[in-house]
Design an enzyme around this catalytic site. Structure first.
Site, PDB file in Angstrom:
ATOM      1  N   ARG A 164      56.397  23.797  93.000  1.00  0.00           N
ATOM      2  CA  ARG A 164      57.368  24.841  93.345  1.00  0.00           C
ATOM      3  C   ARG A 164      58.628  24.684  92.512  1.00  0.00           C
ATOM      4  O   ARG A 164      58.924  23.600  92.030  1.00  0.00           O
ATOM      5  CB  ARG A 164      57.741  24.735  94.818  1.00  0.00           C
ATOM      6  CG  ARG A 164      56.566  24.962  95.716  1.00  0.00           C
ATOM      7  CD  ARG A 164      56.980  24.962  97.163  1.00  0.00           C
ATOM      8  NE  ARG A 164      57.223  23.624  97.684  1.00  0.00           N
ATOM      9  CZ  ARG A 164      57.490  23.370  98.958  1.00  0.00           C
ATOM     10  NH1 ARG A 164      57.572  24.356  99.830  1.00  0.00           N
ATOM     11  NH2 ARG A 164      57.687  22.145  99.364  1.00  0.00           N
ATOM     12  N   ASN A 209      64.083  29.942  98.271  1.00  0.00           N
ATOM     13  CA  ASN A 209      63.691  29.037  99.347  1.00  0.00           C
ATOM     14  C   ASN A 209      64.255  27.668  99.031  1.00  0.00           C
ATOM     15  O   ASN A 209      63.969  27.110  97.976  1.00  0.00           O
ATOM     16  CB  ASN A 209      62.163  28.930  99.452  1.00  0.00           C
ATOM     17  CG  ASN A 209      61.730  28.212 100.718  1.00  0.00           C
ATOM     18  OD1 ASN A 209      62.043  28.653 101.824  1.00  0.00           O
ATOM     19  ND2 ASN A 209      61.025  27.104 100.567  1.00  0.00           N
ATOM     20  N   GLU A 210      65.102  27.165  99.896  1.00  0.00           N
ATOM     21  CA  GLU A 210      65.647  25.819  99.698  1.00  0.00           C
ATOM     22  C   GLU A 210      66.077  25.623  98.241  1.00  0.00           C
ATOM     23  O   GLU A 210      65.632  24.682  97.572  1.00  0.00           O
ATOM     24  CB  GLU A 210      64.643  24.755 100.119  1.00  0.00           C
ATOM     25  CG  GLU A 210      64.287  24.842 101.585  1.00  0.00           C
ATOM     26  CD  GLU A 210      63.384  23.717 102.070  1.00  0.00           C
ATOM     27  OE1 GLU A 210      62.635  23.164 101.249  1.00  0.00           O
ATOM     28  OE2 GLU A 210      63.438  23.394 103.268  1.00  0.00           O
ATOM     29  N   CYS A 242      67.610  20.622  80.462  1.00  0.00           N
ATOM     30  CA  CYS A 242      67.114  21.361  79.296  1.00  0.00           C
ATOM     31  C   CYS A 242      68.294  21.834  78.435  1.00  0.00           C
ATOM     32  O   CYS A 242      69.461  21.701  78.820  1.00  0.00           O
ATOM     33  CB  CYS A 242      66.245  22.538  79.741  1.00  0.00           C
ATOM     34  SG  CYS A 242      67.174  23.906  80.431  1.00  0.00           S
ATOM     35  N   GLU A 274      63.496  27.079 109.494  1.00  0.00           N
ATOM     36  CA  GLU A 274      62.288  26.260 109.574  1.00  0.00           C
ATOM     37  C   GLU A 274      62.576  25.020 110.399  1.00  0.00           C
ATOM     38  O   GLU A 274      63.620  24.382 110.228  1.00  0.00           O
ATOM     39  CB  GLU A 274      61.866  25.735 108.197  1.00  0.00           C
ATOM     40  CG  GLU A 274      61.382  26.743 107.214  1.00  0.00           C
ATOM     41  CD  GLU A 274      61.022  26.062 105.879  1.00  0.00           C
ATOM     42  OE1 GLU A 274      60.740  24.845 105.869  1.00  0.00           O
ATOM     43  OE2 GLU A 274      61.051  26.760 104.867  1.00  0.00           O
ATOM     44  N   TRP A 318      54.775  15.060 104.846  1.00  0.00           N
ATOM     45  CA  TRP A 318      55.360  14.531 103.607  1.00  0.00           C
ATOM     46  C   TRP A 318      56.024  13.170 103.768  1.00  0.00           C
ATOM     47  O   TRP A 318      56.620  12.657 102.835  1.00  0.00           O
ATOM     48  CB  TRP A 318      56.333  15.533 102.987  1.00  0.00           C
ATOM     49  CG  TRP A 318      57.185  16.329 103.944  1.00  0.00           C
ATOM     50  CD1 TRP A 318      56.940  17.610 104.364  1.00  0.00           C
ATOM     51  CD2 TRP A 318      58.396  15.937 104.592  1.00  0.00           C
ATOM     52  NE1 TRP A 318      57.925  18.029 105.231  1.00  0.00           N
ATOM     53  CE2 TRP A 318      58.833  17.018 105.389  1.00  0.00           C
ATOM     54  CE3 TRP A 318      59.162  14.756 104.589  1.00  0.00           C
ATOM     55  CZ2 TRP A 318      59.990  16.968 106.176  1.00  0.00           C
ATOM     56  CZ3 TRP A 318      60.311  14.709 105.373  1.00  0.00           C
ATOM     57  CH2 TRP A 318      60.710  15.808 106.143  1.00  0.00           C
ATOM     58  N   GLU A 331      50.036  21.268 102.038  1.00  0.00           N
ATOM     59  CA  GLU A 331      50.665  21.204 103.361  1.00  0.00           C
ATOM     60  C   GLU A 331      49.689  21.460 104.500  1.00  0.00           C
ATOM     61  O   GLU A 331      50.092  21.824 105.601  1.00  0.00           O
ATOM     62  CB  GLU A 331      51.832  22.199 103.401  1.00  0.00           C
ATOM     63  CG  GLU A 331      52.872  21.832 102.354  1.00  0.00           C
ATOM     64  CD  GLU A 331      54.131  22.657 102.414  1.00  0.00           C
ATOM     65  OE1 GLU A 331      54.039  23.883 102.551  1.00  0.00           O
ATOM     66  OE2 GLU A 331      55.209  22.061 102.325  1.00  0.00           O
ATOM     67  N   PHE A 385      48.084  19.502 106.330  1.00  0.00           N
ATOM     68  CA  PHE A 385      48.214  18.644 107.516  1.00  0.00           C
ATOM     69  C   PHE A 385      49.618  18.695 108.133  1.00  0.00           C
ATOM     70  O   PHE A 385      49.995  17.841 108.925  1.00  0.00           O
ATOM     71  CB  PHE A 385      47.768  17.216 107.203  1.00  0.00           C
ATOM     72  CG  PHE A 385      46.276  17.135 107.042  1.00  0.00           C
ATOM     73  CD1 PHE A 385      45.443  17.234 108.146  1.00  0.00           C
ATOM     74  CD2 PHE A 385      45.704  17.034 105.789  1.00  0.00           C
ATOM     75  CE1 PHE A 385      44.062  17.218 108.010  1.00  0.00           C
ATOM     76  CE2 PHE A 385      44.326  17.016 105.632  1.00  0.00           C
ATOM     77  CZ  PHE A 385      43.489  17.108 106.742  1.00  0.00           C
ATOM     78  N   HIS A 386      50.384  19.704 107.768  1.00  0.00           N
ATOM     79  CA  HIS A 386      51.685  19.935 108.397  1.00  0.00           C
ATOM     80  C   HIS A 386      51.432  20.756 109.658  1.00  0.00           C
ATOM     81  O   HIS A 386      50.636  21.695 109.640  1.00  0.00           O
ATOM     82  CB  HIS A 386      52.543  20.723 107.398  1.00  0.00           C
ATOM     83  CG  HIS A 386      53.998  20.808 107.729  1.00  0.00           C
ATOM     84  ND1 HIS A 386      54.479  21.483 108.833  1.00  0.00           N
ATOM     85  CD2 HIS A 386      55.084  20.327 107.070  1.00  0.00           C
ATOM     86  CE1 HIS A 386      55.810  21.404 108.830  1.00  0.00           C
ATOM     87  NE2 HIS A 386      56.192  20.701 107.779  1.00  0.00           N
TER      88      HIS A 386
HETATM   89  C1  GLA Z   1      60.300  22.994 103.348  1.00  0.00           C
HETATM   90  C2  GLA Z   1      59.780  24.268 102.712  1.00  0.00           C
HETATM   91  C3  GLA Z   1      58.531  24.771 103.329  1.00  0.00           C
HETATM   92  C4  GLA Z   1      57.606  23.638 103.640  1.00  0.00           C
HETATM   93  C5  GLA Z   1      58.311  22.678 104.543  1.00  0.00           C
HETATM   94  C6  GLA Z   1      57.430  21.548 104.985  1.00  0.00           C
HETATM   95  O1  GLA Z   1      61.211  23.206 104.343  1.00  0.00           O
HETATM   96  O2  GLA Z   1      60.726  25.296 102.692  1.00  0.00           O
HETATM   97  O3  GLA Z   1      57.926  25.670 102.440  1.00  0.00           O
HETATM   98  O4  GLA Z   1      57.265  23.007 102.446  1.00  0.00           O
HETATM   99  O5  GLA Z   1      59.379  22.116 103.845  1.00  0.00           O
HETATM  100  O6  GLA Z   1      58.079  20.700 105.893  1.00  0.00           O
END
Ligand code: GLA
Ligand code: GLA
Length: 705
Positions: free
Chosen positions: A122, A160-161, A171, A320, A328, A368, A370-371
């Protein structure tokens, strides 16, 4: 904070648009379409009213450079809308499609060795790549054109994050952008040379074309800490600029829906300087993942306290968290009995009006799988899914009772957080590599809880002048202006508590001179009435090195002691170093904790690191109850409970207020004398007396007044 965007909150598709948002990241593109109706049936059954959609779907939306596929997204948004489920639509730029790298490998970020990061995970993109930005903004515009008027889409979930994987990019685009950033910030090369102290090791630059980013300089080479700090700021700014470009591209076409992006605040990470980011979103969102063990609920509250400050007390969004284990960590502990529901309600207790999970349905494949999720691999007939349904009902109850829109009532004490000091404590050039500002904030936070009161956490750069007391744990960087604010605050009657490694350097990573902590050219020292000459650093693992030093009041320090002189008559020495180890270091009898009356207020110096229990002892025996900003202390009237084992928060609106009570530890807590309506009880029994309750481990009681 001057140009902070106005607070805007996404409506639900309910009547009046109201309710606590409940749902999660939804990745229907991982599944064949014939499962979608089943997803929606289960969502409705669980009370889901919101999903975050298309976060990683760029490749599905634009499978080839000149081919756009919106059909699948139209169909799922349509189905969700018909079911009354609102959509936070992603800008979908968190992962770029693989075809882009074939034609434009220059969008890849580089590691510090100058090697391109490989695509395949990602955020494999460089925030400073003009080519990447063009592709990303085209996608944003396409989404805005297509869904800007869609009534099911009620908010934009940007990226996202941001920064999690591409925070540090070395770079050439980054190099050029950094040169331009430095020129904007400093104006002249002379000013930059001065700021970075480049006369050290002969690093003077003749022009901005000689400015470097801190790429790998050889195994034992140390980076100029001033340059590194600016590179941190630059990385933060580049990602924030990228976010703003995406937001503005959408806003030009679709101005009327609120924008957010999910921050990553938990006490093990604080990726960006979110104090800056919070002003650029319409509502603040966070991703929070629990810490297992006894600090679980304390850590959640601590992270949320910073979120509430970033939101300026307005409601904020849990974008989230997890129903149970993540995948992880080395060992992925599931949640204990009750914690799935309890954690969510705890976020509400701390000001959240939206409770969402990663993710809706557990993936069958990929990194992911197993999350935990809202629908586990075992499907509908599971304890976890039933808990999700129970939570949906609970949030509906709280929403109907009027919790939404009420605001967390602040405490009287603020612990000050500074992202820059957090970055600075990661420098390799400090007396100890064991410094950690954010962990020290967390320790102080827990210590206040152990002392029976709850502090707030506020960014140093925000306005904290309305608090009774402020605490500065390992706020390594203080500018002259910061010190002037502190000085005015104390002179006007405030209490300040200065920690052991606070105010040592300025915003350019120059050491303040004249004795520690020298911030403000001696103003901080003057307030404290002390002057430090040397640091005493412990924690070395060499045989025969003492690992702790005791204080005269029974406390113990294990990392860092300031060797100080008390140079003012008005200073009370509350504890000294004492005993054999202290004597070996020539510290026996040296002041460790002091208090100075200054102006109308007082300034405390806690000159060494202490563990949570000792910090709690300092709070209870050093500070007086008024200085603790203790809202729970005056329990002569109102409910009776043990404030050390029971967490209490209050959310108040114009006409209603809600009290949330949660046990902190393993044991049931009792509370009586409660007035008001118990609108929600979870693992909580009513007692025989009216207004009395027993809340079991991981339970919650919510009272409406
Ligand atoms: C982050 C990401 C999600 C996922 C979770 C898993 O918060 O934004 O896509 O990968 O972690 O805990
Ligand atoms: C070496 C170097 C010095 C200095 C010291 C620090 O000896 O030659 O310039 O860096 O280490 O211990």
């Amino acid at each position: 904070m001057a140009n902070r965007r106005t607070f805007r909150w996404p409506s639900l598709l309910t009547e009046g648009g109201r309710g606590i948002a409940f749902g999660g990241d939804y990745n229907p593109d991982q599944w064949s379409e014939d499962i979608w109706d089943e997803d929606i049936r289960l969502m409705k059954q669980a009370g889901v009213n919101t999903v975050a959609l298309a976060i990683f779907s760029w490749d599905r939306i634009q499978p080839e450079e000149h081919r756009w596929e919106f059909g699948w997204l139209d169909r799922i948004i349509d189905k969700l809308g018909k079911a009354g489920i609102a959509v936070d639509l992603a800008s979908a730029t968190a992962t770029a499609p693989l075809w882009l790298y074939e034609t434009h490998s220059e969008v890849l970020p580089h590691d510090k060795f100058g090697h391109p990061i490989n695509a395949g995970s990602r955020q494999s993109w460089s925030p400073t790549s003009p080519v990447f930005k063009e592709y990303a903004l085209t996608l944003c515009r396409k989404l805005a054109e297509r869904y800007g008027d869609n009534p099911t889409v009620t908010a934009w979930h940007m990226g996202n994050e941001y920064g999690w994987n591409n925070r540090y990019d070395y770079c050439d685009n980054a190099l050029h952008a950094f040169r331009a950033w430095c020129e904007r910030k400093y104006g002249t090369i002379g000013a930059l040379n001065q700021a970075w102290g480049t006369t050290f090791w002969g690093q003077e630059m003749n022009g901005f074309d000689e400015v470097l980013i801190p790429r790998f300089m050889g195994a034992d080479s140390m980076v100029n800490p001033g340059q590194k700090l600016d590179f941190e700021r630059f990385g933060n700014d580049m990602l924030l600029d990228f976010y703003k470009a995406e937001r503005d591209a959408i806003a030009e076409i679709c101005p009327d829906k609120p924008f957010t992006t999910n921050f990553m605040v938990s006490t093990d990470q604080c990726c960006m300087d979110y104090a800056d980011w919070a002003g650029e979103v319409d509502f603040v969102s966070n991703d929070h993942y629990f810490h297992e063990g006894e600090s679980h609920i304390d850590e959640l509250f601590c992270s949320d306290a910073l979120m509430d400050a970033l939101a300026l007390g307005k409601p904020w969004y849990v974008m989230e968290h997890s129903t149970s284990a993540v995948q992880w960590k080395d060992l992925n502990t599931r949640k204990r009995k009750g914690e799935t529901v309890r954690d969510s309600i705890a976020h509400v207790a701390m000001g959240a009006d939206a409770i969402n999970f990663f993710q809706w349905r557990a993936s069958a494949f990929g990194a992911e799988s197993f999350h935990s999720a809202m629908v586990p691999h075992a499907g509908e007939d599971t304890r976890l899914y039933r808990q999700v349904c129970e939570l949906g009902a609970a949030l509906k109850t709280l929403g109907d009772a009027g919790v939404q829109g009420t605001e967390l009532v602040p405490s009287g004490t603020a612990i000050l957080f500074s992202a820059e000091s957090e970055w600075a404590t990661r420098s390799e050039t400090l007396p100890s590599k064991k410094l950690n500002h954010w962990h020290d904030v967390r320790d102080w936070y827990r210590a206040f809880l152990d002392a029976g009161t709850r502090a707030d956490i506020v960014p140093l750069k925000y306005d904290w002048s309305g608090y009774r007391t402020v605490v500065l744990p390992t706020v390594l960087i203080l500018s002259g202006e910061d010190v002037n604010r502190l000085e005015r605050f104390v002179r006007g009657g405030g209490t300040v508590v200065v920690g052991y490694a606070t105010g040592l350097i300025d915003e350019n990573f120059h050491t303040w001179l004249g004795g520690y902590p020298g911030a403000g050219d001696g103003v901080l020292r003057g307030m404290l009435g002390i002057r430090g000459e040397e640091f005493n650093i412990l924690g070395a693992e060499a045989a025969g090195e003492p690992c702790e030093i005791h204080l005269s009041n029974g406390m113990t320090t294990r990392l860092w002691q300031n060797d100080i002189n008390v140079d003012d008559d008005g200073v009370d020495v509350l504890a000294t170093y004492a005993g054999e180890e202290a004597d070996e270091w020539d510290l026996d009898g040296t002041a460790a904790i002091t208090r100075n009356a200054y102006g109308e207020g007082s300034a405390y110096f806690v000159g060494c690191d202490l563990d949570v229990a000792d910090l709690a002892m300092f709070i209870t025996t050093g500070l007086n109850p008024a200085e603790r900003g203790d809202r729970n202390a005056s329990q002569e009237s109102g409910p009776h409970y043990d404030p050390i084992t029971t967490l209490h928060t209050e959310r108040a609106g114009a006409e209603v207020a809600f009290d949330f009570y949660l046990p902190r530890g393993k044991h049931e807590v009792k509370i009586d004398g409660v007035e008001g309506e118990p609108v929600y009880r979870f693992r909580c029994d009513e007692g025989t007396e009216p207004g009395s309750y027993a809340i079991h481990r991981n339970g919650v009681l919510v009272i409406k007044r």
